[in-house]
Each structure stands twice: as structure tokens, then as C-alpha cells.
Design a protein around this motif. Structure first.
Motif, mmCIF file in Angstrom:
data_model
loop_
_atom_site.group_PDB
_atom_site.id
_atom_site.type_symbol
_atom_site.label_atom_id
_atom_site.label_comp_id
_atom_site.label_asym_id
_atom_site.label_seq_id
_atom_site.Cartn_x
_atom_site.Cartn_y
_atom_site.Cartn_z
ATOM 1 N N GLU A 105 -11.049 -17.665 -28.620
ATOM 2 C CA GLU A 105 -11.668 -18.032 -29.892
ATOM 3 C C GLU A 105 -12.842 -17.099 -30.191
ATOM 4 N N GLY A 106 -12.972 -16.715 -31.446
ATOM 5 C CA GLY A 106 -14.062 -15.849 -31.868
ATOM 6 C C GLY A 106 -13.747 -14.366 -31.834
ATOM 7 N N VAL A 107 -12.591 -13.999 -31.276
ATOM 8 C CA VAL A 107 -12.185 -12.592 -31.244
ATOM 9 C C VAL A 107 -11.620 -12.234 -32.616
ATOM 10 N N ALA A 108 -12.139 -11.168 -33.210
ATOM 11 C CA ALA A 108 -11.662 -10.720 -34.523
ATOM 12 C C ALA A 108 -10.623 -9.618 -34.340
ATOM 13 N N VAL A 109 -9.509 -9.723 -35.063
ATOM 14 C CA VAL A 109 -8.419 -8.752 -34.960
ATOM 15 C C VAL A 109 -8.336 -7.942 -36.248
ATOM 16 N N TYR A 110 -8.383 -6.618 -36.106
ATOM 17 C CA TYR A 110 -8.275 -5.709 -37.231
ATOM 18 C C TYR A 110 -7.064 -4.807 -37.015
ATOM 19 N N LEU A 111 -6.314 -4.574 -38.069
ATOM 20 C CA LEU A 111 -5.182 -3.652 -38.003
ATOM 21 C C LEU A 111 -5.613 -2.339 -38.646
ATOM 22 N N ASP A 112 -5.344 -1.239 -37.948
ATOM 23 C CA ASP A 112 -5.725 0.072 -38.457
ATOM 24 C C ASP A 112 -4.657 0.621 -39.399
ATOM 25 N N ALA A 113 -5.092 1.386 -40.379
ATOM 26 C CA ALA A 113 -4.204 1.992 -41.376
ATOM 27 C C ALA A 113 -3.113 2.856 -40.749
ATOM 28 N N SER A 114 -3.315 3.332 -39.531
ATOM 29 C CA SER A 114 -2.308 4.168 -38.863
ATOM 30 C C SER A 114 -0.977 3.447 -38.662
ATOM 31 N N LEU A 115 -0.985 2.128 -38.719
ATOM 32 C CA LEU A 115 0.245 1.337 -38.534
ATOM 33 C C LEU A 115 1.090 1.242 -39.801
ATOM 34 N N ARG A 116 0.488 1.423 -40.955
ATOM 35 C CA ARG A 116 1.171 1.176 -42.236
ATOM 36 C C ARG A 116 2.396 2.062 -42.477
ATOM 37 N N ARG A 117 2.520 3.157 -41.772
ATOM 38 C CA ARG A 117 3.642 4.082 -42.014
ATOM 39 C C ARG A 117 4.938 3.631 -41.355
ATOM 40 N N PHE A 118 4.911 2.548 -40.588
ATOM 41 C CA PHE A 118 6.099 2.092 -39.868
ATOM 42 C C PHE A 118 6.641 0.788 -40.433
ATOM 43 N N GLU A 119 7.962 0.619 -40.334
ATOM 44 C CA GLU A 119 8.569 -0.671 -40.680
ATOM 45 C C GLU A 119 8.316 -1.672 -39.574
ATOM 46 N N THR A 120 8.505 -1.218 -38.310
ATOM 47 C CA THR A 120 8.256 -2.081 -37.163
ATOM 48 C C THR A 120 7.446 -1.328 -36.120
ATOM 49 N N VAL A 121 6.684 -2.107 -35.328
ATOM 50 C CA VAL A 121 5.898 -1.563 -34.224
ATOM 51 C C VAL A 121 6.062 -2.486 -33.018
ATOM 52 N N PHE A 122 5.552 -2.030 -31.873
ATOM 53 C CA PHE A 122 5.732 -2.748 -30.613
ATOM 54 C C PHE A 122 4.392 -3.016 -29.927
ATOM 55 N N PRO A 123 3.758 -4.145 -30.197
ATOM 56 C CA PRO A 123 2.558 -4.508 -29.443
ATOM 57 C C PRO A 123 2.938 -5.156 -28.108
ATOM 58 N N ALA A 124 1.999 -5.140 -27.167
ATOM 59 C CA ALA A 124 2.187 -5.816 -25.883
ATOM 60 C C ALA A 124 2.169 -7.331 -26.110
ATOM 61 N N CYS A 125 2.527 -8.055 -25.061
ATOM 62 C CA CYS A 125 2.572 -9.524 -25.143
ATOM 63 C C CYS A 125 1.806 -10.179 -23.994
ATOM 64 N N GLY A 126 0.694 -9.573 -23.582
ATOM 65 C CA GLY A 126 -0.160 -10.211 -22.599
ATOM 66 C C GLY A 126 0.048 -9.786 -21.162
ATOM 67 N N SER A 127 1.037 -8.942 -20.904
ATOM 68 C CA SER A 127 1.245 -8.446 -19.537
ATOM 69 C C SER A 127 1.481 -6.941 -19.582
ATOM 70 N N SER A 128 1.447 -6.320 -18.421
ATOM 71 C CA SER A 128 1.611 -4.868 -18.350
ATOM 72 C C SER A 128 3.069 -4.448 -18.303
ATOM 73 N N ASN A 129 3.975 -5.375 -18.624
ATOM 74 C CA ASN A 129 5.401 -5.016 -18.682
ATOM 75 C C ASN A 129 6.120 -5.813 -19.774
ATOM 76 N N ALA A 131 6.546 -6.416 -24.365
ATOM 77 C CA ALA A 131 6.310 -5.995 -25.747
ATOM 78 C C ALA A 131 7.175 -6.848 -26.658
ATOM 79 N N ILE A 132 6.887 -6.762 -27.952
ATOM 80 C CA ILE A 132 7.701 -7.431 -28.961
ATOM 81 C C ILE A 132 7.785 -6.505 -30.163
ATOM 82 N N GLU A 133 8.947 -6.438 -30.781
ATOM 83 C CA GLU A 133 9.090 -5.644 -32.003
ATOM 84 C C GLU A 133 8.793 -6.547 -33.189
ATOM 85 N N LEU A 134 7.835 -6.127 -34.013
ATOM 86 C CA LEU A 134 7.435 -6.893 -35.193
ATOM 87 C C LEU A 134 7.372 -5.988 -36.416
ATOM 88 N N THR A 135 7.723 -6.549 -37.576
ATOM 89 C CA THR A 135 7.475 -5.831 -38.819
ATOM 90 C C THR A 135 5.963 -5.845 -39.046
#
Length: 158
Positions: A105-129, A131-135
């Protein structure tokens, strides 16, 4: 485990089954790109900073680097990344698995403009192995984004 927190966070959203887990590390942009078989720039890396006393996450494309001048103009302070050993206490995920989902709680999340050029990207999901593909609209929604920023350099395509 952080991946279980992310899975529980995604469950009511109906996307927990989209998490991918790998038998190899995906802790860096390069390793995640190899594990997924995609270009590194499509990895949505999550960087953690302190702005005053608040933890701020910047989600950026894998080929983007934080531009200190742009960061200072946006947040009115010098870009100061959290030390590795303090990341779990502030964010709720360890380095290598930091993601913008199921954060403290209290953590602010900002998305950088560098992501806007993609339809989908792959962020991690809390572990070092993992990811999830998201639009981009899914990332914006599921990360509970505070707003979009332009604080990175080195990614602009000709």
C-alpha cells in the motif's frame, strides 16, 4: 512468495492462468527475453525509486534507460533507486521479480512512454522466473497506474 501474491491478485481478475513460469531465470531483461523468445525491448521492467519517503515504481520498456533530467523534471527530485536489500520492504517483491502488481500500500506505479509503441509487453509476476503477456490497456488497468510519464531515454525508434 511474491508470485503467490500476484497469482492471488490476478485470480479475481480472471488472468491468473496467464502467468508463465520458466525453468530458467527471467530476472533481467536479457534473461526474460530469452525465456520468452521475444525482443528485450518488449520486456516491461519495473524500476523502484524513492521520491521523498514514497516508493515509486517506473515500468519501462526493456531498452529504455531512466533519464536523470527527465526524472527530476517529473518528480522534482534526483532519481534515487532503492538499494537492492530495501526493495522487498518497500515494494513487497524482491529484485528480479519486481512488478507493478500486488505491491505494498502507498506504492505509486507510473508507466513510461517507452511502452506505448507495443501492443503487448511482458512484466514479471513477483518471482525471478515468471512473466505475463499483457496489452498496454491491461497493464495500465491491472497495475493500478497512477499516470503515464516520460522519464526514459535511449528507446526512441527512427
Amino acid at each position: 512468495m511474491s508470485i503467490e501474491k500476484v497469482r492471488a491478485y490476478f485470480e479475481p481478475l480472471g488472468i491468473a492462468d496467464r502467468i508463465r513460469e520458466f525453468p530458467v531465470s527471467s530476472a533481467t531483461v536479457e534473461l526474460a527475453a530469452q525465456a520468452l523468445g521475444v525482443e528485450g525491448k518488449r520486456i516491461a521492467k519495473t524500476l523502484s525509486f524513492l521520491v521523498g519517503e514514497q516508493c515509486v515504481l517506473i515500468v519501462a520498456a526493456g531498452d529504455a534507460k531512466v533519464d536523470n533530467g527527465k526524472f527530476k523534471a517529473q518528480f522534482h527530485t534526483k532519481a534515487k533507486m532503492l538499494p537492492h536489500d530495501q526493495v522487498p520492504a518497500y515494494v513487497g517483491h524482491a529484485v528480479g521479480g519486481v512488478c507493478p502488481f500486488a505491491v505494498k500500500e502507498g506504492v505509486a506505479v507510473y508507466l513510461d512512454a517507452s511502452l506505448r509503441r507495443f501492443e503487448t509487453v511482458f512484466p514479471a509476476c513477483g518471482s525471478s522466473n515468471s512473466a505475463i503477456e499483457l496489452t498496454i490497456p491491461e497493464l495500465e488497468r491491472y497495475a493500478q497506474t497512477t499516470r503515464w510519464v516520460d522519464v526514459c531515454k535511449g528507446w526512441q525508434e527512427a
